[in-house]
Write an enzyme that holds these catalytic residues in place. Sequence first.
Site: not given
Length: 786
Positions: A54-55, A240-241, A271, A625
């Site tokens: 994503k980043t 973002d997010e 998420q 994770r």
Amino acid sequence: MRRIPIRRSTTHTQVDPDPEAEQRILDGLNDKQREAVTTTEGPVMIIAGPGSGKTRALTHRIAYLLAAGKAQPRDILALTFTNKAANEMQERVEALVGDDARGMWVGTFHSSFARLLRMEGDKIGYSEDFSIYDTADSKRLIRQQMKGRNLDTDVVKPRSVQRMISSAKNEMIDPQEYAELARGDQQEIVAEVYPAYERALKQANALDFDDLLLKPIELFEQHEDVLEKYQTRWQYVHIDEYQDTNQAQYVLARKLSARHKNLCVVGDDAQSIYAFRGADITNILNFDNDYPDATTIRLERNYRSTENIIRLADSIIEENDDQIEKSLWTDNAEGEYVALMEALSEKDEAQKIERRVRDLHLRDGMEYGDFAVLYRTNAQSRAIEEALRKENVPYRVIGGTSFYERKEIKDVLAYLKLLVNPNDTASLQRVINYPTRGIGDKTQARLQRYAQQHSLSLWQAVERVEEIETLGTRAERAVGKFRRLIARYASKAGTGSVPADELARDLIQDAGLLSELRKEHTRENLQRWENVQELISALAEYVESTEDATISTFLQEVALMTDQDEAEEGDDKVTLMTLHAAKGTEFPVVFVAGLEEGLFPLEQATQEKAELEEERRLFYVGVTRAEERLYLSWARSRYRYGEQTSNTRSRFLEEVDSDVVRTEAGGELEQQTDRFSAEEGPSADYDEMDPHYYRQDLSGDGGATGSSDGLRRIESTDGGGGRRVVYDEGHGEIVPGAQVEHQKFGRGKVQSLEGEGDKATAVVFFGSDVGNKKLKLKYANLRVIG
């Protein structure tokens, strides 16, 4: 690094396209990432699954806008939720296109709009040097407003008012609207304080954190020319997010992108786990409705985890109804099966985790820093910390302090230390006026002065309180009452006539610690209350497992466990943290502990679909994770709220893809969905491994015998060997099969009884959402309803 050539004119700056830079930016991206980078015009929603890059996609998109000549740095606004993420974004873009990227406006929502208000805030009455009040500042100001209106700050706490005002601001409810909506005494008080608080902030030329989002909206609505200025400037808005945005952030994004329509949001509805902070998942779920011409791009390829972990994650999230359709996949190796560990208790669970960590460390050479243990509540860390400390395994607690270093735990320990050593001045000073009992700073100073004048300890001065002439009558009474409380329990501790755990439980109840934590129904206070209960559970376990256990010997054990000399320096430590704190992290090996009904998902979350789905998303975040190995664990029994409860494993374990899960013995996961049938209840044939259950025939009659605590015990044996036990607590007969009601767990059915007197316990089934609970009848206060 080649810099992008910039051509300047007298009107504005233009960027010449740099084909070489464009190609370099696109190299190494997969097809979907490339689509996300090159789809630059109009509304775009990038659904980025965990580990999908994503980043990388977001930073390359911004760099591509610059390299392709579509934008100057000053044309770009990029908003994040953490300073770390903002700094990383800036650095990555600079690494791709050079120093000219520094003209971008990149930062968190709060820092970005604070910067805007420094420049434009004078238009709504704020000078550029306004103060920003943190939570403590806000509470202090609210307290002043309450006292000025003769509102009792003990009945309704300023921090509770602050929390409610903050929630209102997150939903963009102003004081006038709040007053119209207020219902009940507490909301009426908030409605009175809210406008006064706002006036006081304005008078102080100050904004609280919520204002940093609300005031820009007010500015834009009152001064359209200012809004137009920034709409014109920021041709490309990135967020973002996006799944974590609240109502105010949603409005700001919509207003600022209204002119050019180039709004790019990145996030993952799966998420979204911060509803308690005001995050509104509908912002991302409804993006296509808000922007009908939007392009949606799904980043579904996972680069982080093994195939088995990804299959498990996909099977978890597909159970949610409210979600954007997606399917994770990976080219990574199949990897190890996901391991399910079943434990008899939380102590056994912690030991299993510790043994597995040590085994992988010694056998496979893995670093301690490769391991993470995730749990639903902070209180769960206690048993895990103890297991790791016992074997000298280094660890660190993220998102909170070590269990025995938490304030509420130190408060209880201070009370216990006074029972053993009343001359412990530090402990005495910590609790003499906590909870507040009228022994303020002035009274304490006079006690200390008397002690110094007569060469006494502070406690000895407390014992002579009637002799201290400088104290008023009210203060003398307050100190005397506290002295009697400590002396009464110290005498019991000295004789050993009462088990240490019961003594501690009664002491903190009489001292008012539990009622203090229950005054406000906030998430933070609930966690503190649970932590105190967890400490009592630790003491109860200690009493059961240690011969001649006393308060003194327990405190010695705790003192050794809190010795930080055992922990190694550096980063090579096992990481312990809540599932909420784990978002954005990744580890080669992950343990998700406490997968039991009532704990994960939390009991209260099972009552509402939206809350249950958020709990499931939290589980999804936890398992994703893991990079190489994933362990899931649950305990058949666990001390919670000072009682040992019998547990059923989480419904989430019944929903997962069983093909990728194996038990510790290597067997396949047998799903047991019948446990969640409220009509049938639990099976009467309990597992022989579970010491808390036994098979029982409920036929027969009996006669009564007395018991030491006044509870009536009736026992008989019929021809078939059946056993029937009855207890009467004054609320009706508690017998196997009886319908009862518990203050916390609600209605349930008694499954079995055992023990007598103070040790009498009942196993009660409270339906599929809660499961079985083993309760001590002395404390359970069950009410028979049928």
